[in-house]
Design a protein around this motif. Structure first.
Motif, PDB file in Angstrom:
ATOM      1  N   SER A  41      -0.425  -8.309   1.937  1.00  0.00           N
ATOM      2  CA  SER A  41      -1.050  -9.621   1.749  1.00  0.00           C
ATOM      3  C   SER A  41      -2.413  -9.733   2.444  1.00  0.00           C
ATOM      4  O   SER A  41      -3.150 -10.686   2.196  1.00  0.00           O
ATOM      5  CB  SER A  41      -0.114 -10.733   2.222  1.00  0.00           C
ATOM      6  N   ALA A  69      -9.003  -7.225  -1.108  1.00  0.00           N
ATOM      7  CA  ALA A  69      -7.947  -7.362  -0.089  1.00  0.00           C
ATOM      8  C   ALA A  69      -7.999  -8.720   0.617  1.00  0.00           C
ATOM      9  O   ALA A  69      -6.968  -9.232   1.051  1.00  0.00           O
ATOM     10  CB  ALA A  69      -8.055  -6.238   0.933  1.00  0.00           C
ATOM     11  N   PHE A  87     -12.163  -3.213  -1.072  1.00  0.00           N
ATOM     12  CA  PHE A  87     -12.128  -1.777  -0.798  1.00  0.00           C
ATOM     13  C   PHE A  87     -12.569  -1.012  -2.039  1.00  0.00           C
ATOM     14  O   PHE A  87     -12.240  -1.379  -3.160  1.00  0.00           O
ATOM     15  CB  PHE A  87     -10.710  -1.327  -0.422  1.00  0.00           C
ATOM     16  N   GLU A  88     -13.298   0.053  -1.822  1.00  0.00           N
ATOM     17  CA  GLU A  88     -13.753   0.953  -2.885  1.00  0.00           C
ATOM     18  C   GLU A  88     -14.306   0.204  -4.102  1.00  0.00           C
ATOM     19  O   GLU A  88     -13.818   0.386  -5.224  1.00  0.00           O
ATOM     20  CB  GLU A  88     -12.610   1.888  -3.292  1.00  0.00           C
TER      21      GLU A  88
HETATM   22  N1  LIG Z   1      -8.561   1.336   3.897  1.00  0.00           N
HETATM   23  C1  LIG Z   1      -8.095   0.838   2.752  1.00  0.00           C
HETATM   24  N2  LIG Z   1      -8.518   1.310   1.574  1.00  0.00           N
HETATM   25  C2  LIG Z   1      -8.072   0.798   0.401  1.00  0.00           C
HETATM   26  N3  LIG Z   1      -7.207  -0.218   0.313  1.00  0.00           N
HETATM   27  C3  LIG Z   1      -6.742  -0.755   1.455  1.00  0.00           C
HETATM   28  C4  LIG Z   1      -7.151  -0.254   2.736  1.00  0.00           C
HETATM   29  N4  LIG Z   1      -6.537  -0.974   3.700  1.00  0.00           N
HETATM   30  C5  LIG Z   1      -5.762  -1.873   3.049  1.00  0.00           C
HETATM   31  N5  LIG Z   1      -5.886  -1.748   1.716  1.00  0.00           N
HETATM   32  C6  LIG Z   1      -5.210  -2.576   0.683  1.00  0.00           C
HETATM   33  O1  LIG Z   1      -5.494  -3.935   0.973  1.00  0.00           O
HETATM   34  C7  LIG Z   1      -4.344  -4.747   0.769  1.00  0.00           C
HETATM   35  C8  LIG Z   1      -3.984  -5.456   2.040  1.00  0.00           C
HETATM   36  O2  LIG Z   1      -3.456  -4.511   2.968  1.00  0.00           O
HETATM   37  P1  LIG Z   1      -3.053  -4.881   4.448  1.00  0.00           P
HETATM   38  O3  LIG Z   1      -4.096  -5.714   5.048  1.00  0.00           O
HETATM   39  O4  LIG Z   1      -2.724  -3.594   5.127  1.00  0.00           O
HETATM   40  O5  LIG Z   1      -1.726  -5.746   4.231  1.00  0.00           O
HETATM   41  P2  LIG Z   1      -0.650  -6.259   5.288  1.00  0.00           P
HETATM   42  O6  LIG Z   1      -1.100  -5.865   6.664  1.00  0.00           O
HETATM   43  O7  LIG Z   1      -0.574  -7.737   5.087  1.00  0.00           O
HETATM   44  O8  LIG Z   1       0.630  -5.592   4.916  1.00  0.00           O
HETATM   45  C9  LIG Z   1      -3.257  -3.813   0.253  1.00  0.00           C
HETATM   46  O9  LIG Z   1      -3.257  -3.839  -1.149  1.00  0.00           O
HETATM   47  C10 LIG Z   1      -3.702  -2.458   0.750  1.00  0.00           C
HETATM   48  O10 LIG Z   1      -3.217  -1.430  -0.070  1.00  0.00           O
END
Ligand SMILES: Nc1ncnc2c1ncn2[C@@H]1O[C@H](COP(=O)(O)OP(=O)(O)O)[C@@H](O)[C@H]1O
Ligand SMILES: [Mg+2]
Length: 261
Positions: free
Chosen positions: A43, A21, A11-12
């Motif tokens: 995770s 991620a 991301f970004e």
């Molecule tokens: N759209 C996004 N932009 C930036 N970071 C993201 C975004 N979606 C998820 N993340 C980051 O990616 C990582 C994994 O997130 P996520 O897949 O939501 O975890 P889980 O569903 O296992 O709790 C985390 O650190 C989260 O903050």
């Protein structure tokens, strides 16, 4: 049926907020697999579902569904084959439309976009589908009037009406009270069996993850750190899962992140 190869999502990229991620994920899902996905918050479980659904472009890797490369296929086209239910009960249905109009849309989707008109036969079919959740006399009611549990159950029925090849459930009972969570989970189990669905389900409950489905995948820090199925899964205990988690993750483990609930 689903083949994920070397999937990476950043991301970004190139900013101070850059976040890796998912890193080099390989996962092969077989037809009929019912996979419980566990792992602490952040995770990568939801990000993996987003990547499979096509919510955003992935950074690297390939995703194949039934041998077809869908890596660049837009989300709405994947949604004909990939059904998804979120934690939020308001996400899967339109609250300002009636139950029957919502179901009509799902039916059209199941017929790959063909338009159907409401008739007595369809109404009867819809009524039978929602009879198990006690909504059979409320076809004309707006979905916005339903409780969270009723709405999530309706979402499940609607998603299954479009006969998805793959069903992704992202903690779809987590926002419900225990009674409604149980009702929706029983309905989920019924549909998985009846429709012989291939399913990936995120849950925070390790005991449940051990009991449900034929396969268990544990994620941590954007990686798959455990993938067990069949007898190997059946032999595991919650303690084994925690031990495995500690071992794979190293010493930084603190049991306060929901993995132990
Ligand atoms: N759209 C996004 N932009 C930036 N970071 C993201 C975004 N979606 C998820 N993340 C980051 O990616 C990582 C994994 O997130 P996520 O897949 O939501 O975890 P889980 O569903 O296992 O709790 C985390 O650190 C989260 O903050
Ligand atoms: Mg999540």
């Amino acid at each position: 049926m689903l083949d994920i190869q070397h999937l990476t999502k950043v991301f970004e990229p190139g900013t101070v907020n850059e976040k890796l991620a998912l890193e080099n994920i390989d996962l092969h899902v077989n037809r009929g697999d019912v996979i419980c996905m566990i792992g602490s918050n952040g995770s990568g479980k939801s990000t993996l579902f987003n990547a499979i659904s096509g919510t955003f472009p992935i950074t690297a890797g390939r995703i194949l569904l039934d041998g077809k490369d869908i890596t660049r296929m837009p989300e709405y086209r994947r949604s004909f084959d990939i059904g998804r239910i979120f934690q939020d009960p308001t996400k899967g249905t339109s609250g300002s439309m009636s139950i029957q109009d919502n179901m009509m849309l799902s039916m059209s989707k199941g017929m790959k976009g063909l338009k159907y008109s409401m008739n007595r036969k369809n109404q009867e079919l819809f009524r039978e589908l929602i009879r198990p959740i006690g909504l059979e006399d409320r076809l004309q009611d707006n979905v916005g009037l339903l409780s969270g549990g009723q709405r999530q159950a309706l979402t499940l029925i609607m998603v299954c009406m479009s006969h998805p090849k793959l069903l992704l459930l992202d903690e779809h009972t987590a926002a419900l009270d225990p009674k409604n969570a149980r009702i929706v989970m029983e309905l989920t189990e019924k549909y998985i069996e009846k429709e012989k669905l291939t399913c990936m389900m995120v849950t925070h409950n390790m005991q449940f993850a051990l009991e449900f489905g034929n396969r268990l995948v544990m994620m941590d820090g954007g990686h798959i750190i455990l993938d067990v199925s069949g007898d190997e899964k059946r032999r595991l205990s919650v303690k084994d899962l925690v031990d495995e988690f500690k071992k794979k993750r190293g010493s930084g483990y603190t049991p306060d992140n929901g993995l132990l609930t």
